[in-house]
Design a protein around this motif. Structure first.
Motif, PDB file in Angstrom:
ATOM      1  N   LEU A   1      77.047  88.892  15.165  1.00 42.37           N
ATOM      2  CA  LEU A   1      77.613  87.660  14.595  1.00 42.37           C
ATOM      3  C   LEU A   1      76.451  86.790  14.146  1.00 42.37           C
ATOM      4  CD1 LEU A   1      80.401  86.935  17.250  1.00 42.37           C
ATOM      5  CD2 LEU A   1      80.636  88.049  15.018  1.00 42.37           C
TER       6      LEU A   1
ATOM      7  N   GLY B   1      83.165  82.177  15.170  1.00 46.65           N
ATOM      8  CA  GLY B   1      82.739  83.370  15.904  1.00 46.65           C
ATOM      9  C   GLY B   1      83.950  84.124  16.443  1.00 46.65           C
ATOM     10  N   ARG B   2      84.913  83.357  16.974  1.00 49.32           N
ATOM     11  CA  ARG B   2      86.133  83.989  17.510  1.00 49.32           C
ATOM     12  C   ARG B   2      86.923  84.683  16.392  1.00 49.32           C
ATOM     13  NH1 ARG B   2      90.958  82.398  17.250  1.00 49.32           N
ATOM     14  NH2 ARG B   2      90.433  80.243  16.688  1.00 49.32           N
TER      15      ARG B   2
ATOM     16  N   MET C   1      85.130  87.775  15.094  1.00 52.84           N
ATOM     17  CA  MET C   1      85.213  88.854  16.094  1.00 52.84           C
ATOM     18  C   MET C   1      86.601  89.484  16.095  1.00 52.84           C
ATOM     19  SD  MET C   1      83.167  90.290  18.252  1.00 52.84           S
ATOM     20  CE  MET C   1      83.730  91.939  18.521  1.00 52.84           C
ATOM     21  N   GLU C   2      87.635  88.643  15.959  1.00 52.34           N
ATOM     22  CA  GLU C   2      89.007  89.182  15.911  1.00 52.34           C
ATOM     23  C   GLU C   2      89.149  90.172  14.763  1.00 52.34           C
ATOM     24  OE1 GLU C   2      91.424  85.358  17.801  1.00 52.34           O
ATOM     25  OE2 GLU C   2      91.623  85.804  15.663  1.00 52.34           O
TER      26      GLU C   2
ATOM     27  N   VAL D   1      78.034  93.133  21.684  1.00 52.80           N
ATOM     28  CA  VAL D   1      78.135  92.044  20.697  1.00 52.80           C
ATOM     29  C   VAL D   1      76.859  91.222  20.800  1.00 52.80           C
ATOM     30  CG1 VAL D   1      79.351  89.940  20.021  1.00 52.80           C
ATOM     31  CG2 VAL D   1      80.659  91.931  20.792  1.00 52.80           C
TER      32      VAL D   1
ATOM     33  N   ALA E   1      75.354  87.872  19.336  1.00 55.41           N
ATOM     34  CA  ALA E   1      75.648  86.645  18.582  1.00 55.41           C
ATOM     35  C   ALA E   1      74.355  85.859  18.416  1.00 55.41           C
ATOM     36  CB  ALA E   1      76.677  85.804  19.330  1.00 55.41           C
TER      37      ALA E   1
ATOM     38  N   ALA F   1      83.387  84.927  20.671  1.00 58.18           N
ATOM     39  CA  ALA F   1      83.587  86.385  20.694  1.00 58.18           C
ATOM     40  C   ALA F   1      84.222  86.824  22.015  1.00 58.18           C
ATOM     41  CB  ALA F   1      82.247  87.091  20.496  1.00 58.18           C
TER      42      ALA F   1
ATOM     43  N   LEU G   1      87.600  88.948  22.410  1.00 58.34           N
ATOM     44  CA  LEU G   1      87.607  90.215  23.151  1.00 58.34           C
ATOM     45  C   LEU G   1      88.677  90.183  24.242  1.00 58.34           C
ATOM     46  CD1 LEU G   1      83.728  90.634  23.405  1.00 58.34           C
ATOM     47  CD2 LEU G   1      85.258  92.317  22.346  1.00 58.34           C
TER      48      LEU G   1
ATOM     49  N   VAL H   1      77.846  91.321  26.031  1.00 58.47           N
ATOM     50  CA  VAL H   1      77.683  90.205  25.083  1.00 58.47           C
ATOM     51  C   VAL H   1      76.314  89.562  25.323  1.00 58.47           C
ATOM     52  CG1 VAL H   1      78.630  88.011  24.265  1.00 58.47           C
ATOM     53  CG2 VAL H   1      80.183  89.817  25.058  1.00 58.47           C
TER      54      VAL H   1
ATOM     55  N   SER I   1      73.074  86.914  23.570  1.00 65.76           N
ATOM     56  CA  SER I   1      73.023  85.763  22.666  1.00 65.76           C
ATOM     57  C   SER I   1      71.749  84.926  22.841  1.00 65.76           C
ATOM     58  CB  SER I   1      74.284  84.937  22.946  1.00 65.76           C
ATOM     59  OG  SER I   1      74.251  83.707  22.327  1.00 65.76           O
TER      60      SER I   1
END
Ligand code: AHR
Length: 325
Positions: free
Chosen positions: A170, A211-212, A215-216, A228, A230, A239, A243, A256, A258
């Protein structure tokens, strides 16, 4: 390029400075004064990082004798340019500019120099092929974003437990220096490992909600994602929400990772939903005060005043969550 390292803290700057580097002759100088009119045109205020950075400047204004002018460009580079122009018209003594994107803010940097206003880029930079530290602006104060991306990749390579990494990335704001550099650092490191594949890389504009949403969408095309990455914590948290909505278990069946070190990210690490966040501190106010003082004293400022970043994992997140923003 000459650099030196500092570490940023909310309360102050914990480092001694080594003064090196060259100052171009045509840069505007800064007179010694009791009070300074300081411009800080913020790019947006839609996430905790930006709010913490603005607060850091406001707090520093009280101790550094600044009459601070702040604005909020609400995510528009064009508005940020207009905000700089307005500050120039108001007669600021010095400009601390966090340029939202690498190219659109360059004319504003040039106009500030023409108006005799010393400019320091803060936290993000502009295209170095067009505008240069020590020539068009005094210096860049900030992190090494390529290194941040590389450090996330290294941690992931050491801690991912599967055989083959199927990675969704992301990205931050398109055309911004942290998005460009964090991508480079991570992607270059991953490219050296045949078992690691970045299957999708898309911008979520450094924002949680985007971001959400991204990610979807990417989950539909890549339901087998197991890593993932980010470019900032806000998108990582978005995210995680996507998820979980899709029935995945962040921290168990998807790793995840970041950058930033926000309170929500440290809590997600404590809760076992996130693996790592490499620090990118927003507390630039005290550093800006310190560097400005040196500049007003006629000292040479190195082109890149580099900020040293920590790394937060399950080993230390609980020790730092209370001080996070
Ligand atoms: O320029 C630094 C980045 O900008 C931070 O990582 C991000 O959260 C912010 O919006």
């Amino acid at each position: 390029m000459q650099v030196h390292w500092v570490r940023l803290f909310a309360a102050g700057v914990a480092a001694t400075f080594v003064v090196t580097g060259a100052m171009a002759q045509d840069l505007p100088s800064l007179d010694k004064k009791d009070r300074y009119k300081v411009g800080f045109p913020q790019m947006e205020s839609n996430n905790p990082w930006r709010i913490a950075e603005t607060e850091s400047f406001k707090k520093t204004a009280e101790t550094c004798n600044w009459d601070l002018i702040t604005t909020d460009a609400a995510g528009s580079a064009a508005k940020q340019v207009a905000d700089v122009d307005s500050m120039i018209a108001q007669g600021i003594d010095i400009l601390f500019l966090p340029p939202r994107e690498e190219k659109p803010l360059i004319p504003a940097v040039m106009r500030a120099r023409s108006a005799g206003i010393p400019t320091f880029l803060v936290d993000r930079s502009v295209d170095p092929n067009v505008a240069k530290a020590g020539e068009h602006y005094v210096a860049f104060l900030g992190s090494d974003f390529v290194d941040q991306g590389r450090r996330v990749a290294e941690w992931t390579l050491e801690n991912f437990e599967g055989d083959n990494g199927i990675i969704v990335e992301l990205e931050g704001t398109t055309g911004s220096s942290p998005a460009n550099d964090r991508k480079k650092g991570f992607d270059d490191a991953m490219a050296q490992h045949d078992n690691m594949k970045i299957v999708a890389s898309q911008s979520g504009d450094f924002a949680r909600d985007q971001g959400r949403q991204v990610m979807e969408t990417l989950l539909q095309a890549h339901p087998d994602v197991n890593i993932v990455y980010a470019h900032n914590d806000e998108m990582a948290i978005g995210a995680i929400q996507a998820l979980e909505l899709a029935g995945r278990k962040p921290g168990e069946d998807v790793l995840v990772v970041s950058i930033d070190g926000t309170r929500d990210a440290l809590q997600a690490i404590i809760d076992g939903k996130m693996g790592v966040t490499v620090e990118s501190s927003p507390f630039f106010g005290p550093l800006a005060c310190e560097v400005m003082g040196r500049y007003a004293n006629g000292e040479k400022i190195e082109p890149w005043v580099k900020v040293e970043d920590r790394i937060f994992t399950a080993d230390n997140a609980a020790d730092h969550v209370d001080e996070a923003y």
